[in-house]
Design a protein around this motif. Sequence first.
Motif, PDB file in Angstrom:
ATOM      1  N   LEU B  10       0.865  -1.103   0.079  1.00 26.64           N
ATOM      2  CA  LEU B  10       0.112  -0.184   0.007  1.00 26.64           C
ATOM      3  C   LEU B  10       0.668   1.252   0.050  1.00 26.64           C
ATOM      4  CD1 LEU B  10      -3.068  -0.637   2.464  1.00 26.64           C
ATOM      5  CD2 LEU B  10      -3.164   0.163   0.139  1.00 26.64           C
ATOM      6  N   ARG B  20       4.754  -3.238 -13.775  1.00 30.83           N
ATOM      7  CA  ARG B  20       3.498  -3.672 -13.516  1.00 30.83           C
ATOM      8  C   ARG B  20       2.933  -2.904 -12.464  1.00 30.83           C
ATOM      9  NH1 ARG B  20       2.572  -9.157 -15.847  1.00 30.83           N
ATOM     10  NH2 ARG B  20       1.309  -9.741 -13.981  1.00 30.83           N
ATOM     11  N   PRO B  21       1.495  -2.576 -12.303  1.00 29.45           N
ATOM     12  CA  PRO B  21       1.000  -1.929 -11.357  1.00 29.45           C
ATOM     13  C   PRO B  21       1.155  -2.533  -9.894  1.00 29.45           C
ATOM     14  CG  PRO B  21      -0.836  -1.959 -13.165  1.00 29.45           C
ATOM     15  CD  PRO B  21       0.640  -2.966 -13.407  1.00 29.45           C
ATOM     16  N   ARG B  23       0.242  -1.676  -6.900  1.00 32.23           N
ATOM     17  CA  ARG B  23      -0.304  -1.280  -5.528  1.00 32.23           C
ATOM     18  C   ARG B  23      -0.846  -2.388  -4.700  1.00 32.23           C
ATOM     19  NH1 ARG B  23      -2.916   3.182  -4.306  1.00 32.23           N
ATOM     20  NH2 ARG B  23      -1.006   4.373  -5.254  1.00 32.23           N
ATOM     21  N   LEU B  24      -1.636  -3.394  -5.387  1.00 34.16           N
ATOM     22  CA  LEU B  24      -2.369  -4.567  -4.705  1.00 34.16           C
ATOM     23  C   LEU B  24      -1.556  -5.895  -5.221  1.00 34.16           C
ATOM     24  CD1 LEU B  24      -6.097  -3.950  -5.217  1.00 34.16           C
ATOM     25  CD2 LEU B  24      -4.733  -3.607  -3.059  1.00 34.16           C
ATOM     26  N   PRO B  25      -1.620  -6.652  -4.135  1.00 36.38           N
ATOM     27  CA  PRO B  25      -0.878  -7.943  -4.239  1.00 36.38           C
ATOM     28  C   PRO B  25      -1.640  -8.656  -5.758  1.00 36.38           C
ATOM     29  CG  PRO B  25      -2.192  -8.335  -2.717  1.00 36.38           C
ATOM     30  CD  PRO B  25      -2.233  -6.768  -2.890  1.00 36.38           C
ATOM     31  N   LEU B  26      -0.874  -9.334  -6.652  1.00 33.47           N
ATOM     32  CA  LEU B  26      -1.180  -9.984  -7.788  1.00 33.47           C
ATOM     33  C   LEU B  26      -1.892 -11.368  -7.161  1.00 33.47           C
ATOM     34  CD1 LEU B  26       1.382  -9.448 -10.234  1.00 33.47           C
ATOM     35  CD2 LEU B  26      -0.707  -7.834  -9.630  1.00 33.47           C
ATOM     36  N   ARG B  27      -2.794 -11.790  -7.910  1.00 32.67           N
ATOM     37  CA  ARG B  27      -3.542 -13.124  -7.629  1.00 32.67           C
ATOM     38  C   ARG B  27      -2.430 -14.496  -7.833  1.00 32.67           C
ATOM     39  NH1 ARG B  27      -8.139 -16.041 -11.059  1.00 32.67           N
ATOM     40  NH2 ARG B  27      -6.641 -15.203 -12.855  1.00 32.67           N
ATOM     41  N   MET B  41      -8.474 -13.438  -4.080  1.00 32.78           N
ATOM     42  CA  MET B  41      -9.465 -13.043  -4.953  1.00 32.78           C
ATOM     43  C   MET B  41      -9.604 -11.461  -4.636  1.00 32.78           C
ATOM     44  SD  MET B  41     -12.846 -14.928  -5.856  1.00 32.78           S
ATOM     45  CE  MET B  41     -13.987 -14.386  -7.045  1.00 32.78           C
ATOM     46  N   LEU B  42      -9.588 -10.778  -5.632  1.00 26.31           N
ATOM     47  CA  LEU B  42      -9.978  -9.224  -5.442  1.00 26.31           C
ATOM     48  C   LEU B  42     -11.419  -8.929  -5.821  1.00 26.31           C
ATOM     49  CD1 LEU B  42      -6.955  -7.597  -7.025  1.00 26.31           C
ATOM     50  CD2 LEU B  42      -7.632  -7.564  -4.557  1.00 26.31           C
TER      51      LEU B  42
END
Lengths: 208, 427
Positions: B10, B20-21, B23-27, B41-42
């Motif tokens: 964050l 790659r973006p 901000r959020l963890p990748l799946r 899962m987002l």
Amino acid sequence: MTAESMLVPGVEALRAAFGGAVLRQTVSCGDSIVTVDRDRAHEVLAWLKETPGQEFDYLTDITAVDYRDPERALEVVYQLRSLGRRVDLRIKVPLDKSQPLEVDSVWDLWKGADWLEREVYDLFGVVFKGHPDLRRILMWETYAEGHPLRKDFPLRGNFSRAEQTRQALAANPEAHYSMEELSIADAFDELPDDMKRRLAQGERGEIR
Amino acid sequence: MTTRTLEMALATPGLDPSGRPARLPLRPKKGSDDEFGAEHMLVNIGPQHPATHGVLRLVLELEGETVKRCIPHVGYLHSGFEKLGEYRHYNQIIPLTDRTDYLSPMANNVCLALAAEKLMGIEITERCQVLRVIACEMSRIISHLVWLGTTGIDLGAFTPFLWSFYQRERIYNLQEAWTGARLTTSLTRIGGMMADVPEGWEAGLREFCRTFPDTLNEVDTMFTRNSIWCGRTQGVGAMTAAEAINYSLSGPMLRASGVAYDVRKDRPYLGYESYDFDVPVGEYGDIYDRYRVRLEEMYQSNRILEQALDRLARLAGAPVNTADHRVILPPKHRAMSDMEAMIHHFKQVMEGVAAPPGEAYLGIENPKGELGYYFVSDGTAKPVRWRIRPPSFINLACLPKLCEGALLSDVIAINASVDIVMGEIDR
């Protein structure tokens, strides 16, 4: 009764403990206000929160004031309350505009400061050092026009509506999405190749 | 079951080194170290979703049905009210306050007038105080009724929604008869009120006070010992007293956690110290306690309304506005016939009322929590700074903590229990 004697009890002790860091103490409309030096602001707030007899355990509000006089320092305002003693105290921290607008975050003292500091950062551009997640909260992430509540920010914004429309139409598609949305699309392998390529080159672009 | 905790990224907005973006963890890819192959899962909820009570957007990271992380996004309704206020006379700010917490506009009007009066050092009349108490308590009842109805719907109970909105409609009719508007009330003026209550109006409110508790009793019968309701709310979204203070919660959210702090009792305004009412306090700080606190607050508001009506009858014919016509408009017929009144009228409309240099913060107990207005004046008729201390904004900030480890369906219940109104959060 003089203004001095109507200060909430405890301000004298604050002065004794911090001496030169306490710049001014006033009463306005019955509210006690103490102005403290930026460098020791966090120390003063921690002392007020934790010292027995002070116990300002509740952070009512954090905000900032930019005065109409452009020479005057911007002030960060902490509204404190002691729930047990039922007294309020306002702490103001002046930030000279010729220097970077920075003050230590109080997130480690009050978790409630999280969004309040983000809002002050968003609308005034004050950087809270040590805040874990300092990003814009009310304005969107790629907003680049400035900090709306500063007095040098005109009421209608820095760009005309026509200019905003022109920039929005000319921007890359990825500039319309926040980093969260882009990362969600990326996580599900749904980010188009040209977007990925531009992002990798650092060409996300901005919408003003 | 081994679970994979993903890195929180964050604090580092932007791109990771590969562009790659980040901000959020990748799946995590399939076949990860989780023995059930469960994937994080987002899930995106809102901003257009009825259960978010406005344009709130939540990004949830789920593991199965458990929420690992909740990221709220606000600001979709940002209108720059605080900036607008710096360009308006104090009385001209009142219409802006209608539109912040639009579920209790009259209480916002009262808070603004009180804050400006504190700044200017204006005393108000006794009848004006009683009228303002009535406005505040009517607002509390309609705001809590909306909360009750919509929270019931969120948890699958439709009928109490109809009951509560029927009762709310009765208050709205009274509000309309008094102010001429259902939402944009703009009821107060600095130093007084826009209007006294119309003739015969008190009888309508008295009839409401007499019959309204029946509906509350019905809701009480329907919910308080209902096993589905208890199962969905007890122990869900709990907050301890120390945490509630640390997160700066206020209003029913704070009291449900067991902190007996009510602005009406602890720093009384409008003569609240002379009314007889109780402040309900919860024990566990969960959704159920918040429901109990709000339900009881409606009974107590009803009590206050009855007492205020008695006082209003005693003060019949007493002046509503302060006598000083430098701060409040004289009656129209006098402005048209009397030279001095015309001058006062002209100066107030054209120049506004100047406040002395200084600053004042005043908080009142709004239905959502402590609403505070902070004015800084440099001696002119327009404030240098008008700050709204928004109770729902500050209450909502604890949502990520409340949702952590809860089920996805509980997120809807928890979000409902915070009682937010986006007009106030985004301002």
